[in-house]
Scaffold this motif. Structure first.
Motif, short mmCIF file in Angstrom:
data_model
loop_
_atom_site.label_atom_id
_atom_site.label_comp_id
_atom_site.label_asym_id
_atom_site.label_seq_id
_atom_site.Cartn_x
_atom_site.Cartn_y
_atom_site.Cartn_z
N ARG A 83 0.56 -1.33 0.09
CA ARG A 83 0.08 0.36 -0.50
C ARG A 83 0.98 1.81 0.22
NH1 ARG A 83 -3.75 1.38 4.74
NH2 ARG A 83 -1.49 2.14 5.99
N LYS A 84 0.71 2.27 -0.59
CA LYS A 84 1.01 3.62 -1.12
C LYS A 84 1.06 4.54 -0.22
CE LYS A 84 2.78 2.86 -5.95
NZ LYS A 84 3.10 3.27 -6.62
N PRO A 85 1.50 4.72 0.66
CA PRO A 85 1.43 6.06 1.88
C PRO A 85 0.52 7.04 0.51
CG PRO A 85 3.72 5.98 0.94
CD PRO A 85 3.13 5.15 0.29
N LYS A 86 -0.11 7.98 1.28
CA LYS A 86 -1.16 8.82 0.16
C LYS A 86 0.07 10.12 0.83
CE LYS A 86 -5.50 8.08 2.70
NZ LYS A 86 -6.45 7.61 4.06
N GLY A 87 0.75 10.48 1.03
CA GLY A 87 1.91 12.23 1.51
C GLY A 87 2.79 11.33 2.09
N PRO A 88 3.80 12.97 2.01
CA PRO A 88 5.20 12.48 3.14
C PRO A 88 5.20 13.29 4.62
CG PRO A 88 4.82 14.78 1.97
CD PRO A 88 3.48 13.79 1.31
N GLY A 89 3.07 13.12 4.96
CA GLY A 89 3.10 12.85 6.14
C GLY A 89 1.54 12.99 6.53
N ILE B 186 11.81 15.39 1.08
CA ILE B 186 12.75 15.43 0.29
C ILE B 186 13.83 14.65 1.49
CG2 ILE B 186 15.38 16.76 0.73
CD1 ILE B 186 14.21 19.04 1.10
N GLY B 187 14.18 14.31 2.66
CA GLY B 187 14.26 12.77 3.12
C GLY B 187 13.68 11.42 2.82
N ILE B 188 12.61 10.90 2.33
CA ILE B 188 12.59 10.23 1.49
C ILE B 188 13.01 10.13 -0.20
CG2 ILE B 188 10.51 9.10 0.92
CD1 ILE B 188 8.96 9.99 2.51
N ILE B 189 12.74 11.11 -0.66
CA ILE B 189 13.74 10.95 -1.72
C ILE B 189 15.22 10.73 -1.88
CG2 ILE B 189 14.58 12.59 -3.86
CD1 ILE B 189 12.18 13.56 -3.65
N ALA B 190 15.73 11.30 -0.52
CA ALA B 190 17.15 11.08 -0.21
C ALA B 190 17.22 9.36 -0.50
CB ALA B 190 18.15 11.77 0.63
N SER C 21 16.80 7.34 -3.33
CA SER C 21 17.62 7.52 -4.43
C SER C 21 18.96 7.31 -4.19
CB SER C 21 17.27 9.51 -5.03
OG SER C 21 18.37 10.30 -4.06
N GLY C 22 19.50 7.58 -2.52
CA GLY C 22 21.01 7.19 -2.68
C GLY C 22 21.44 5.23 -2.63
N THR C 23 19.85 4.62 -2.09
CA THR C 23 20.17 3.28 -1.96
C THR C 23 20.62 2.80 -3.38
OG1 THR C 23 18.65 3.13 -0.16
CG2 THR C 23 18.75 1.09 -1.30
N LEU C 24 19.74 4.12 -4.57
CA LEU C 24 19.62 2.93 -5.82
C LEU C 24 20.73 3.81 -6.56
CD1 LEU C 24 17.87 1.54 -8.14
CD2 LEU C 24 16.86 4.17 -8.53
N PHE C 25 21.19 4.76 -6.12
CA PHE C 25 22.67 5.04 -7.01
C PHE C 25 23.92 4.42 -6.17
CE2 PHE C 25 26.45 8.53 -5.30
CZ PHE C 25 26.45 8.82 -6.71
N GLU C 26 23.96 3.36 -4.99
CA GLU C 26 25.25 2.86 -4.14
C GLU C 26 24.70 1.92 -4.92
OE1 GLU C 26 25.66 1.69 -0.16
OE2 GLU C 26 27.12 3.66 -0.44
N SER C 27 23.67 1.34 -5.29
CA SER C 27 23.42 -0.54 -6.22
C SER C 27 23.97 -0.63 -7.45
CB SER C 27 21.39 -0.53 -6.25
OG SER C 27 21.46 -0.07 -7.25
N VAL C 28 24.26 1.32 -7.95
CA VAL C 28 25.10 1.12 -9.38
C VAL C 28 26.47 1.75 -9.91
CG1 VAL C 28 22.54 0.99 -11.05
CG2 VAL C 28 23.81 3.14 -10.16
N LEU C 29 27.08 1.99 -8.45
CA LEU C 29 27.87 2.37 -8.32
C LEU C 29 29.67 0.97 -8.50
CD1 LEU C 29 28.42 4.73 -5.45
CD2 LEU C 29 28.66 5.01 -8.08
#
Length: 162
Positions: free
Chosen positions: A9-15, A29-33, A36-44
């Motif tokens: 189930r997807k959350p309705k929003g960020p808060g 921003i925290g969720i995006i960080a 994106s950080g986890t995805l970024f590290e997976s391809v380094l």
């Protein structure tokens, strides 16, 4: 009974309803960080971590060698944490420690040619992720949000705890 952690189930929003706008923005921003950080590290490449890539990128962005203390301050981590990151980069030949010409007691972290190449390899590995992003967001959309994100980063940077 399904595990609560495996729910799709997807959350309705960020808060939560009624949260202040600032909280909603910072949560997003925290969720995006995190995502994106986890995805970024997976391809380094070659077991490089986000922290290691970040140091290489920072040294190139700043266009100057930095002390471990300066790097620790920039990344808002403790000096022993940054020392460990730099040591791992040094072991891989991606940075070298040089004595400061003004004060030989001070050692500065300098990126090597191999470090420049590793940063470029990281950037190349991210190409497919960026291409996928561009399938869902136009170049105009991304260019439009960049000045706002930059302004927010600058405001937050001015208020960082010392």
């Amino acid at each position: 009974m399904a595990d609560a952690g495996s729910s799709k189930r997807k959350p309705k929003g960020p808060g939560l309803e009624g949260d202040p706008l600032g909280n909603l923005v910072m949560t997003e921003i925290g969720i995006i960080a995190q995502l994106s950080g986890t995805l970024f590290e997976s391809v380094l490449p070659d077991g490089m971590t986000r922290a290691q890539y970040g140091v290489l990128n920072h040294l190139l962005r700043m266009e100057q060698d930095r002390t471990i203390g300066e790097l620790a301050n920039s990344f808002q981590v403790r000096q022993p944490t940054m020392s460990s990151t730099v040591r791992k980069l040094e072991d891989k030949g991606l940075v070298e420690l040089k004595h400061d010409p003004e004060d030989r007691r001070i050692r500065r972290v300098a990126i090597t040619e191999a470090g420049r190449a590793a940063r470029q390899a990281g950037l190349a590995a991210l190409g497919p992720l960026y291409a996928e992003l561009m399938e869902h967001m136009s170049e105009e959309e991304l260019k439009a949000i960049l000045p706002t994100l930059t302004k927010m980063r600058e405001l937050l940077d001015e208020r960082r705890p010392e």
